[in-house]
Scaffold this motif. Structure first.
Motif, short mmCIF file in Angstrom:
data_model
loop_
_atom_site.label_atom_id
_atom_site.label_comp_id
_atom_site.label_asym_id
_atom_site.label_seq_id
_atom_site.Cartn_x
_atom_site.Cartn_y
_atom_site.Cartn_z
N HIS A 20 -26.62 -9.23 4.85
CA HIS A 20 -25.50 -9.56 4.32
C HIS A 20 -25.97 -10.85 3.29
CE1 HIS A 20 -24.63 -11.76 8.04
NE2 HIS A 20 -24.28 -12.64 7.31
N SER A 49 -18.53 3.95 6.57
CA SER A 49 -19.98 3.73 6.44
C SER A 49 -20.37 4.25 8.40
CB SER A 49 -20.62 2.83 6.44
OG SER A 49 -21.91 2.49 6.48
N SER A 52 -22.80 0.16 8.99
CA SER A 52 -22.72 -0.56 8.53
C SER A 52 -21.18 -1.34 8.76
CB SER A 52 -22.31 -0.82 7.25
OG SER A 52 -22.26 -1.89 6.47
N SER A 56 -17.40 -1.94 5.52
CA SER A 56 -18.67 -1.58 4.37
C SER A 56 -17.24 0.03 3.59
CB SER A 56 -19.97 -1.08 5.04
OG SER A 56 -20.02 -2.14 5.52
N HIS A 84 -23.79 2.18 0.06
CA HIS A 84 -22.14 1.66 0.36
C HIS A 84 -22.32 -0.07 -0.63
CE1 HIS A 84 -25.42 0.75 4.57
NE2 HIS A 84 -24.58 -0.57 4.41
N HIS A 86 -20.86 -3.70 0.30
CA HIS A 86 -20.07 -4.22 1.39
C HIS A 86 -18.57 -4.94 1.45
CE1 HIS A 86 -24.38 -4.49 2.83
NE2 HIS A 86 -23.43 -3.73 3.51
N ASP A 90 -18.41 -10.39 1.35
CA ASP A 90 -20.43 -10.35 1.87
C ASP A 90 -20.38 -9.56 0.05
OD1 ASP A 90 -22.82 -8.97 0.80
OD2 ASP A 90 -22.74 -8.78 2.76
N HIS A 94 -25.61 -1.67 -0.63
CA HIS A 94 -27.19 -1.62 -0.56
C HIS A 94 -27.31 0.19 -0.10
CE1 HIS A 94 -28.08 -3.84 4.08
NE2 HIS A 94 -28.37 -4.84 3.09
#
Length: 151
Positions: A20, A49, A52, A56, A84, A86, A90, A94
């Motif tokens: 993160h 997710s 995650s 997320s 996904h 975050h 964060d 990703h």
């Protein structure tokens, strides 16, 4: 397709999982705009997710349940999850991209390889710091979705 450098230094990223972003996060308002922009893209479905933290949001494709090849999903053993987002603490993303494209975005300072990459296609894209960066991050998400679809 973005091919300009991200201004300034890279953010600090955790060295222990889950990966993160530790600084330079998007503001809550900008993060909300990122989430809204991504889930307004055609053919996108929001979900939980598979890989995650609970904060997320997975980006699924309405027309595809399974990955066409394992390297096009962050979770090759489940539903196709090419991206996904975050959570607000964060704000990074990703996603999967062709190896060469992810390497180029890494050179330009927008991304870095995913901490737990299996195929070399998994990358972290840093959270946007302003509206111009928001447009770039959304365009990178669109690239990832096109890669997952095989476009």
């Amino acid at each position: 397709m973005i091919d300009t450098p991200r201004p300034g230094p890279r953010p600090t990223v955790s060295t222990e999982g889950p990966q993160h972003q530790l600084d330079q996060q998007a503001t809550p308002e900008l993060w909300g705009r990122l989430v809204a922009s991504v889930f307004a893209l055609p053919g996108v479905i929001e979900g939980h997710s598979q890989v995650s933290p609970k904060s997320s949001r997975a980006v699924f494709l309405a027309e595809m349940k399974a990955a066409r090849t394992p390297e096009t999903s962050l979770f090759p053993d489940g539903r196709l999850e090419p991206v996904h987002l975050h959570g607000v603490d964060d704000t990074s993303v990703h996603l999967v991209l062709p190896v060469e494209r992810g390497a180029r975005l890494t050179e330009l300072g927008w991304a870095e390889p995913h901490q737990y990459e299996d195929f070399g296609t998994e990358f972290m894209v840093y959270g946007p710091r302003d509206p111009a960066e928001l447009a770039v991050v959304v365009s990178i998400v669109e690239e990832s979705l096109a890669y997952a679809r095989g476009d």
